[in-house]
Design an enzyme around this catalytic site. Structure first.
Site, short mmCIF file in Angstrom:
data_model
loop_
_atom_site.label_atom_id
_atom_site.label_comp_id
_atom_site.label_asym_id
_atom_site.label_seq_id
_atom_site.Cartn_x
_atom_site.Cartn_y
_atom_site.Cartn_z
N TYR A 135 17.99 29.84 7.81
CA TYR A 135 16.50 30.49 8.01
C TYR A 135 16.62 30.32 9.71
O TYR A 135 15.94 29.26 10.00
CB TYR A 135 15.30 29.67 7.72
CG TYR A 135 14.77 29.84 6.10
CD1 TYR A 135 14.69 31.52 5.04
CD2 TYR A 135 15.01 28.90 5.68
CE1 TYR A 135 14.29 31.24 3.90
CE2 TYR A 135 14.50 29.28 3.41
CZ TYR A 135 14.72 30.52 3.35
OH TYR A 135 14.06 30.36 2.21
N MET A 162 13.07 23.79 1.71
CA MET A 162 12.76 23.11 0.97
C MET A 162 13.62 22.48 -0.20
O MET A 162 13.20 21.53 -0.13
CB MET A 162 12.38 24.54 0.30
CG MET A 162 10.81 23.84 -1.27
SD MET A 162 9.63 25.13 -2.13
CE MET A 162 8.76 25.75 -0.49
N ARG A 217 -11.07 0.80 14.81
CA ARG A 217 -10.36 0.92 14.23
C ARG A 217 -11.79 0.92 13.34
O ARG A 217 -12.75 0.78 12.97
CB ARG A 217 -8.94 1.12 13.50
CG ARG A 217 -7.73 1.91 13.83
CD ARG A 217 -6.90 2.05 12.86
NE ARG A 217 -6.50 0.99 12.12
CZ ARG A 217 -5.28 0.75 11.78
NH1 ARG A 217 -4.60 2.21 11.49
NH2 ARG A 217 -4.44 -0.49 11.23
N LYS A 222 1.22 -0.76 0.34
CA LYS A 222 0.12 -0.20 -0.21
C LYS A 222 0.45 1.17 -0.15
O LYS A 222 2.16 1.06 0.34
CB LYS A 222 -0.96 0.36 1.36
CG LYS A 222 0.09 -0.19 2.38
CD LYS A 222 -1.04 -0.37 3.97
CE LYS A 222 -0.45 -0.72 5.47
NZ LYS A 222 -1.04 -1.20 6.04
#
Ligand SMILES: *Cc1c(COP(=O)(O)O)cnc(C)c1O
Length: 357
Positions: free
Chosen positions: A255, A303, A132, A34
């Site tokens: 940063y 990023m 669940r 998955k």
């Protein structure tokens, strides 16, 4: 060209699948693929998992991707279908359903004859306390008995909430409920082991085991590493040094100027960031690996870039940096960032290049 690369090691994947075979020699293996094979890329992983008995995925779209690649093994949809219109596609593609509530049972019954004719098994999920998915212990026996009476071949399925924790009280309770239902519905096929349970409870392997994380060479346990478990990291995530700076004591990096150097140092800028899937939120000191040497990440992750401390290292521009892989384990990067290896692997983006080795 910007170098950010994910290498997928097919041999490591095969090795880990063999580890499952060693640990659960009599069970069939449902390889959990998955979430794009836990972020590794189904396409690159399936061939290496070719000798698995079956696959497990979370939804129809993931199953269809496997069929489109030409794999014929049984596939279990571990959350079943989400709407009735999926049912004809399930049948056309020979997919098996895990059923966890009444509505799914009703949908299945509408297609009973075709489903049985195709020899597909119905996985029936027990909710033994994880709360669940699944039928409660008080309901599931009737559900299974009526499915069996209708001619369905059933697999009793359950998932542990704390298989990675020793001596959690819920483990015993879940085991007891599973065994009680298994006994009441005997004879019935059974499956309750994920990776952690495969390592811990060989007596619960039964008919099908469902390994996920261990196939990819990451550990399901906080206190045991991939090396301890004799599994091999499948993903190696690398980037390159693209700039070098020599800074003085008192200068800051990145940063927010969160890092301030205490002495002169050499820092390197590496072409990787949270835009690629490298985590930003580190809690404790994080490292990358350069030729096997643990090298500290300093300042904030941006990023597209991070800074590392290369003082005293021979690390020119173009040096390959391992973000995680065989030297710097993904689980250790995860711990430094307050998460688990599963999450870092699954949230890899499509931005880095992918290479199969
Ligand atoms: C994801 C999943 C697994 C695999 O779990 P790992 O901890 O990755 O081994 C097994 N069973 C079910 C139902 C799952 O959803």
């Amino acid at each position: 060209m910007r170098q950010a690369t994910v290498y997928i090691d097919s041999e490591a994947l095969q090795y880990n699948l063999n580890r499952v075979k060693q640990l659960a020699p009599t069970a069939k293996i449902v390889s959990m693929v998955k979430a794009n094979a836990y972020g590794h890329g189904v396409k690159d992983c399936l061939a290496a998992l070719g000798s698995t008995d079956a696959f497990g995925v979370a939804c129809l779209e993931e199953a269809l991707e496997i069929r489109a690649l030409g794999f014929q093994q049984p596939i279990t949809l571990i959350e079943g279908i989400f709407s009735l219109d999926e049912m004809p596609i399930v049948l056309d593609n020979q997919l098996e359903l895990m059923i966890h509530h009444q509505q799914q049972l009703d949908w299945l019954r509408l297609y009973k004859d075709q489903y049985i004719q195709k020899g597909l098994k119905v996985w029936v999920k027990l909710n033994s306390g994880m709360n669940r998915l699944g039928f409660k212990v008080s309901d599931i026996i009737d559900v299974i008995q009526s499915l069996k009476a209708d001619g369905f071949q059933c697999v009793l399925a359950m998932h542990f909430a704390n298989a990675d924790v020793d001596h959690h009280p819920l483990n015993e309770l879940q085991k007891q409920q599973f065994l009680q239902v298994k006994e009441a519905c005997s004879p019935i096929l059974a499956s309750c082991c994920n990776s952690a349970a495969i390592f811990k409870w060989p007596e619960l392997n039964f008919d099908f085991v469902r390994p996920g994380i261990m196939l990819y060479g990451a550990s399901p346990f906080a206190d045991q590493s991939a090396h301890d478990l004799d599994i091999r990291p499948v993903m190696t995530f690398t980037a390159e040094i693209i700039a070098l700076n020599h800074i003085q004591a008192g200068e800051s990096v990145g940063y927010g100027s969160t890092f301030i150097s205490e002495q002169e140092m050499d820092i390197a800028i590496v072409s990787i960031g949270y835009g690629d899937g490298y985590p930003r939120a580190y809690l404790t000191q994080n490292y990358v690996s350069i030729h096997g040497q643990a090298t500290p990440v300093i300042g904030r992750v941006a990023m597209d870039m991070i800074a590392i401390d290369v003082t005293g290292l021979n690390a020119p521009i173009g040096t390959v940096v391992e973000l995680w892989g065989k030297h710097r384990l993904v689980d250790d990067v995860a711990t430094a960032n307050g998460t688990i290896g599963y999450e870092l692997l699954c949230r890899m983006t499509g931005r880095p290049k992918r290479k199969k080795i």
